[in-house]
Write a protein that holds these residues in place. Structure first.
Motif, PDB file in Angstrom:
ATOM      1  N   LEU A 116       0.817  -1.206   0.000  1.00  0.00           N
ATOM      2  CA  LEU A 116       0.000   0.000   0.000  1.00  0.00           C
ATOM      3  C   LEU A 116       0.854   1.261   0.000  1.00  0.00           C
ATOM      4  O   LEU A 116       0.470   2.283  -0.528  1.00  0.00           O
ATOM      5  CB  LEU A 116      -0.921   0.017   1.221  1.00  0.00           C
ATOM      6  CG  LEU A 116      -2.056  -0.989   1.169  1.00  0.00           C
ATOM      7  CD1 LEU A 116      -2.788  -1.016   2.487  1.00  0.00           C
ATOM      8  CD2 LEU A 116      -3.004  -0.645   0.029  1.00  0.00           C
TER       9      LEU A 116
ATOM     10  N   ARG B  43      -5.889  -7.363  -3.344  1.00  0.00           N
ATOM     11  CA  ARG B  43      -6.475  -6.043  -3.616  1.00  0.00           C
ATOM     12  C   ARG B  43      -7.607  -6.121  -4.629  1.00  0.00           C
ATOM     13  O   ARG B  43      -8.528  -5.311  -4.614  1.00  0.00           O
ATOM     14  CB  ARG B  43      -5.374  -5.098  -4.119  1.00  0.00           C
ATOM     15  CG  ARG B  43      -5.811  -3.671  -4.376  1.00  0.00           C
ATOM     16  CD  ARG B  43      -6.158  -2.982  -3.076  1.00  0.00           C
ATOM     17  NE  ARG B  43      -6.725  -1.644  -3.289  1.00  0.00           N
ATOM     18  CZ  ARG B  43      -8.022  -1.422  -3.451  1.00  0.00           C
ATOM     19  NH1 ARG B  43      -8.869  -2.423  -3.425  1.00  0.00           N
ATOM     20  NH2 ARG B  43      -8.479  -0.204  -3.633  1.00  0.00           N
TER      21      ARG B  43
ATOM     22  N   ASN C 251     -12.331  -3.846  -1.285  1.00  0.00           N
ATOM     23  CA  ASN C 251     -11.975  -2.453  -1.104  1.00  0.00           C
ATOM     24  C   ASN C 251     -11.782  -2.121   0.359  1.00  0.00           C
ATOM     25  O   ASN C 251     -11.708  -0.971   0.739  1.00  0.00           O
ATOM     26  CB  ASN C 251     -13.100  -1.565  -1.652  1.00  0.00           C
ATOM     27  CG  ASN C 251     -12.936  -1.332  -3.128  1.00  0.00           C
ATOM     28  OD1 ASN C 251     -11.825  -1.133  -3.607  1.00  0.00           O
ATOM     29  ND2 ASN C 251     -14.030  -1.370  -3.849  1.00  0.00           N
ATOM     30  N   LYS C 252     -11.760  -3.169   1.188  1.00  0.00           N
ATOM     31  CA  LYS C 252     -11.669  -2.936   2.613  1.00  0.00           C
ATOM     32  C   LYS C 252     -10.304  -3.401   3.081  1.00  0.00           C
ATOM     33  O   LYS C 252      -9.903  -4.534   2.799  1.00  0.00           O
ATOM     34  CB  LYS C 252     -12.766  -3.738   3.312  1.00  0.00           C
ATOM     35  CG  LYS C 252     -13.464  -2.979   4.405  1.00  0.00           C
ATOM     36  CD  LYS C 252     -14.644  -3.776   4.910  1.00  0.00           C
ATOM     37  CE  LYS C 252     -14.544  -3.900   6.395  1.00  0.00           C
ATOM     38  NZ  LYS C 252     -15.082  -2.919   7.210  1.00  0.00           N
ATOM     39  N   LEU C 253      -9.605  -2.544   3.779  1.00  0.00           N
ATOM     40  CA  LEU C 253      -8.230  -2.874   4.150  1.00  0.00           C
ATOM     41  C   LEU C 253      -8.140  -4.141   4.993  1.00  0.00           C
ATOM     42  O   LEU C 253      -7.308  -5.014   4.744  1.00  0.00           O
ATOM     43  CB  LEU C 253      -7.594  -1.694   4.894  1.00  0.00           C
ATOM     44  CG  LEU C 253      -6.160  -1.925   5.333  1.00  0.00           C
ATOM     45  CD1 LEU C 253      -5.274  -2.228   4.139  1.00  0.00           C
ATOM     46  CD2 LEU C 253      -5.617  -0.724   6.084  1.00  0.00           C
TER      47      LEU C 253
ATOM     48  N   MET D 145      -8.602  -7.056   2.888  1.00  0.00           N
ATOM     49  CA  MET D 145      -7.481  -7.224   1.973  1.00  0.00           C
ATOM     50  C   MET D 145      -6.333  -7.931   2.682  1.00  0.00           C
ATOM     51  O   MET D 145      -5.733  -8.872   2.156  1.00  0.00           O
ATOM     52  CB  MET D 145      -7.022  -5.866   1.451  1.00  0.00           C
ATOM     53  CG  MET D 145      -5.973  -5.971   0.359  1.00  0.00           C
ATOM     54  SD  MET D 145      -5.110  -4.417   0.089  1.00  0.00           S
ATOM     55  CE  MET D 145      -3.597  -4.746   0.963  1.00  0.00           C
TER      56      MET D 145
ATOM     57  N   SER E 125       0.116   4.683   5.959  1.00  0.00           N
ATOM     58  CA  SER E 125       0.147   4.177   4.591  1.00  0.00           C
ATOM     59  C   SER E 125      -0.679   5.059   3.661  1.00  0.00           C
ATOM     60  O   SER E 125      -0.361   5.211   2.498  1.00  0.00           O
ATOM     61  CB  SER E 125      -0.403   2.752   4.518  1.00  0.00           C
ATOM     62  OG  SER E 125       0.263   1.908   5.415  1.00  0.00           O
ATOM     63  N   PHE E 126      -1.735   5.623   4.178  1.00  0.00           N
ATOM     64  CA  PHE E 126      -2.630   6.429   3.349  1.00  0.00           C
ATOM     65  C   PHE E 126      -2.137   7.868   3.222  1.00  0.00           C
ATOM     66  O   PHE E 126      -2.069   8.429   2.133  1.00  0.00           O
ATOM     67  CB  PHE E 126      -4.037   6.405   3.950  1.00  0.00           C
ATOM     68  CG  PHE E 126      -5.037   7.297   3.262  1.00  0.00           C
ATOM     69  CD1 PHE E 126      -5.314   7.140   1.916  1.00  0.00           C
ATOM     70  CD2 PHE E 126      -5.707   8.292   3.969  1.00  0.00           C
ATOM     71  CE1 PHE E 126      -6.240   7.959   1.271  1.00  0.00           C
ATOM     72  CE2 PHE E 126      -6.631   9.110   3.337  1.00  0.00           C
ATOM     73  CZ  PHE E 126      -6.895   8.941   1.993  1.00  0.00           C
TER      74      PHE E 126
ATOM     75  N   LYS F  38      -2.427   2.028   9.121  1.00  0.00           N
ATOM     76  CA  LYS F  38      -3.331   2.388   8.028  1.00  0.00           C
ATOM     77  C   LYS F  38      -3.137   3.862   7.663  1.00  0.00           C
ATOM     78  O   LYS F  38      -2.994   4.209   6.497  1.00  0.00           O
ATOM     79  CB  LYS F  38      -4.775   2.125   8.463  1.00  0.00           C
ATOM     80  CG  LYS F  38      -5.805   2.615   7.484  1.00  0.00           C
ATOM     81  CD  LYS F  38      -7.166   1.974   7.719  1.00  0.00           C
ATOM     82  CE  LYS F  38      -7.879   2.546   8.920  1.00  0.00           C
ATOM     83  NZ  LYS F  38      -9.236   1.987   9.081  1.00  0.00           N
ATOM     84  N   LEU F  39      -3.095   4.709   8.681  1.00  0.00           N
ATOM     85  CA  LEU F  39      -2.965   6.139   8.403  1.00  0.00           C
ATOM     86  C   LEU F  39      -1.612   6.468   7.766  1.00  0.00           C
ATOM     87  O   LEU F  39      -1.553   7.225   6.805  1.00  0.00           O
ATOM     88  CB  LEU F  39      -3.177   6.961   9.678  1.00  0.00           C
ATOM     89  CG  LEU F  39      -3.005   8.474   9.549  1.00  0.00           C
ATOM     90  CD1 LEU F  39      -3.812   9.032   8.382  1.00  0.00           C
ATOM     91  CD2 LEU F  39      -3.417   9.191  10.823  1.00  0.00           C
TER      92      LEU F  39
ATOM     93  N   LYS G 273      -4.530   0.745  13.183  1.00  0.00           N
ATOM     94  CA  LYS G 273      -5.114   1.983  12.670  1.00  0.00           C
ATOM     95  C   LYS G 273      -4.035   3.011  12.332  1.00  0.00           C
ATOM     96  O   LYS G 273      -4.153   3.729  11.345  1.00  0.00           O
ATOM     97  CB  LYS G 273      -6.190   2.533  13.617  1.00  0.00           C
ATOM     98  CG  LYS G 273      -5.748   3.105  14.935  1.00  0.00           C
ATOM     99  CD  LYS G 273      -6.987   3.632  15.672  1.00  0.00           C
ATOM    100  CE  LYS G 273      -6.671   4.512  16.875  1.00  0.00           C
ATOM    101  NZ  LYS G 273      -5.787   3.897  17.882  1.00  0.00           N
TER     102      LYS G 273
END
Ligand SMILES: Nc1ncnc2c1ncn2[C@@H]1O[C@H](COP(=O)(O)OP(=O)(O)O)[C@@H](O)[C@H]1O
Ligand SMILES: [Mg+2]
Lengths: 259, 431
Positions: free
Chosen positions: B38, B223, B227-229, B232, B171-172, B168-169, B165
């Motif tokens: 990601l 992937r 569409n949900k991490l 995935m 990575s985004f 996740k952040l 979490k």
């Protein structure tokens, strides 16, 4: 909450690979107003915001927020990055992204609470996106993506909002919604600083205007700025249909030429 | 068949070790690799895998034996060092990160090979098997290996769950993470360490060269399905574990087959099938979308043809022969034939005595396409200030994609124009 100055930049210089892209920028922005930072492409607007948020190194000068260092007032500041700065194909829902506005250092290792979720939902409501909570962010239009970013920022519950080009690539309805929201926030005593590049609408949207082109061109109340013979370029109106069609082409994988 | 039963009874402890080992390694690498995927750091996994070799060799030289824990510690240190160097190079020089990765990968790996050669020439009896780090040794995993792998695997899973979490952040949107005051440096350090650890153990199954595949391939396949991490990562982990099982199976029933490469083969198979068959994002789904697009374009073009012919002699009701239609538009015979049949099915056209007639419904549909074409030309001409002779080709394509919503907006924005830029009349449907 009675701070008079929201942002003070003092002799701020920022360089990339030694080339200064902001040069001795020096201004004070009043609190409780809607402020536009305006300049052509590449004039250093994004860099200025990043310097304010401590995301790039300052070659010289300093920035004070509410007369303090960023570290001391971080909780009161919220930042909305440029929409294109992230990959919207990331596997996340609208709610996931808005909840990120509730992450905190002291919530490491902890789950988000019901209160966090409520605040996120409230923020989505304010940008008219609540019904899209579970939608994947990759399926949003440009304007909706921008609203999600703004909602994430609102969920932080800050006093000063710093937004990078929230009006780029959004439809007319979103532009108006964002503008109304900014007025709303002002009424609540918040300060909103917005990077914008359209002079025509700037006059309508902002109370205070900063003109930037690597160096500071001007900073002051809008009447003063617009009186000082700053000729407006006649940009046409917004090309909403064009951007919508562009989105459809992408979504449907349509050929741009028939053959 | 006999071997298959033997294998899946898991009665042979050796089979158990191999299967368990490769499954744990596959699963943890896939889980951790999801974040590398990601963050678009696919190459970094490759660099770490190669950079681990000198660490392994040095720690062998220091400790003098093949104590797996010592080797893993050596591996982690040098893998981690390589990340720091990559980071340092891309931060302080003008080199792009792929160049930095390339440099670090080859320098570390070269140095590792040098050390390995000198160890092999030193005559130390314990050294045999050190080159397992190059090619993996999945088929000869022992109980001790399994214990270590599961221990490390467990730690990695717990860490990923704890910091899910935040990972996740970063990575985004890492800048945002910094701005809200998260300890991004620490989180990145943690993620890097987790990645290095999973590479350091995974490499023992598949070896240096294939390790990057174990990290990145499962996530890239997963992937396509979601569409949900969280899903995935889960799917990727399942892919990793499944390919461990499948790879061990193949190498069991076909004994001359190495396990590691087969694990990666199975993984690739899973990913390639995902790329093809996944709903929506998969190639087949996309092909279908393309085919539907093409079909729509063909039909609408033929409808337009009828309209143009009708417009030319002010008679929309006249019948048209196949030859006339063929002559008026660049369509192959088979395309035209197919399009006509499709339109007939929808009652847009009728055929009588070798002549084709447009029905009322067909005429309305053709008017809409013509209208959209001409409206779009107007839009380009008026709003984008394109010359009238530059707008036709664009409109040829766009007319097929405009939705009723955009259609209304166009009409309103242009205020229902009567003529297009070429002075042709814009037909509006009667209603
Ligand atoms: N990371 C970077 N490295 C090098 N140059 C950069 C980087 N980011 C921006 N620049 C350069 O700095 C200048 C100002 O950029 P930016 O602040 O993004 O302008 P604006 O937001 O006003 O369009 C531009 O010339 C841009 O090319
Ligand atoms: Mg910018």
């Amino acid at each position: 909450m009675n701070d008079k100055t929201a942002i003070e930049a003092h002799n701020l210089t920022v360089s990339y690979n030694r080339r200064p892209v902001l040069w001795n920028v020096d201004f004070e922005l009043p609190a409780g107003q809607v402020i536009g930072i305006i300049g052509p492409n590449g004039s250093g607007k994004t860099t200025l915001l990043k310097a304010i948020m401590d995301l790039v190194k300052k070659s010289s000068g300093y920035v004070k927020l509410f007369e303090q260092d960023l570290e001391e007032v971080r909780e009161r500041i919220s930042y909305v990055p440029q929409r294109e700065s992230v990959d919207w194909d990331f596997p996340a829902s609208v709610m996931d992204v808005v909840l990120m506005g509730r992450y905190r250092k002291n919530k490491l290792l902890k789950r988000l609470s019901k209160a966090d979720r409520d605040l996120a939902a409230e923020a989505l409501e304010k940008v008219n996106m609540l019904e899209y909570s579970n939608r994947q962010i990759s399926q949003l239009s440009g304007g909706q993506q921008q609203r999600v970013f703004i909602a994430r920022s609102l969920a932080q519950g800050a006093d000063l909002y710093i937004m990078d080009e929230p009006f780029v690539g959004v439809d007319a309805a979103t532009e108006e919604a964002i503008m109304l929201l900014m007025q709303e926030m002002k009424k609540e005593g918040k300060t909103v600083v917005v990077v914008h590049h359209d002079l025509q609408t700037a006059k309508l949207y902002f109370d205070w205007i900063v003109l930037l082109n690597t160096r500071l061109v001007a900073s002051g109340p809008k009447d003063q700025i617009f009186n000082e013979a700053l000729l407006q370029e006649a940009y046409g109106g917004k090309l909403n249909v064009l951007s919508k069609v562009g989105e459809l082409i992408k979504e449907k994988d349509f050929p741009v030429r028939e053959k | 068949m006999k071997e298959t039963l033997e294998f899946f009874s898991f009665s042979d402890p050796n089979v158990r070790f191999v299967v368990l080992g490769t499954m744990i390694l596959g699963a943890t690498a896939a889980m951790v690799g999801s974040f590398a995927f990601l963050r678009k750091r696919a190459l970094v996994g490759d660099a770490i895998a190669h950079a681990i070799l000198p660490g392994v060799c040095l720690s062998f030289m220091v400790s003098g034996d093949k104590n797996p824990i010592a080797l893993i510690i050596g591996a982690v240190i040098s893998g981690w060092l390589s990340l720091m160097v990559i980071d340092g190079i891309s931060r302080t020089t003008k080199l792009k990160s792929d160049a930095a990765i390339g440099i670090v990968l080859s320098v570390f790996f070269g140095f590792g090979i040098l050390l390995l050669t000198s160890i092999q020439n030193s005559g130390n009896a314990a050294q045999s098997g050190l080159d397992n780090f190059l090619f993996g040794k999945a088929a000869s995993l022992t109980q001790d290996d399994i214990l270590i792998f599961s221990g490390i695997g467990l730690v990695l899973i717990v860490l990923v769950l704890l910091f899910y979490k935040e990972f996740k952040l970063i990575s985004f949107n890492p800048d945002y993470a910094k701005v809200i005051g998260l300890p991004v440096k620490f989180l990145e350090f943690l993620l890097a360490t987790i990645t290095v650890l999973s590479v350091a153990v995974g490499i023992q199954a598949v070896g240096v060269v294939l390790m990057a595949a174990l990290l990145i391939t499962p996530a890239s396949g997963a992937r396509f399905w979601t569409n949900k991490l969280s899903y995935m990562i889960l799917i990727a982990t399942v892919f990793g574990a499944l390919s461990g099982l499948m790879g061990s199976y193949v190498s069991y029933v076909a004994p001359a087959m190495p396990t590691g490469p087969w694990v990666v083969m199975c993984l690739s198979l899973l990913t390639i099938s995902s790329i093809w068959f996944a709903p929506k994002r998969g190639m087949f789904a996309r092909f279908k979308q393309h085919r539907d697009n093409k079909k729509k374009i063909l039909q609408e073009n033929i409808l337009k043809l009828f309209y143009h012919l009708g417009e030319a002699n002010q008679d929309f009701e006249a019948g048209r022969s196949f030859a006339t239609l063929k002559a008026s538009r660049e369509l192959s015979e088979s395309e035209l034939d197919r399009g006509l049949k499709l339109l007939k099915q929808q009652n847009y056209l009728r055929k009588m005595t070798d002549l084709w007639y447009i029905t009322q419904a067909g005429l309305e549909a053709s008017k809409r396409v013509i209208k959209l074409h001409r409206l779009w030309e107007m839009y380009l001409n008026q709003r984008l200030k394109l010359e009238p002779d530059h707008v036709h080709n664009d409109a040829e394509a766009i007319e097929h994609i405009i939705t009723p919503e955009i259609e209304q907006q166009l009409e309103r924005e242009l205020d229902f124009p009567v003529k297009d830029p070429h002075q042709s009349t814009i037909p509006y449907q009667e209603s």
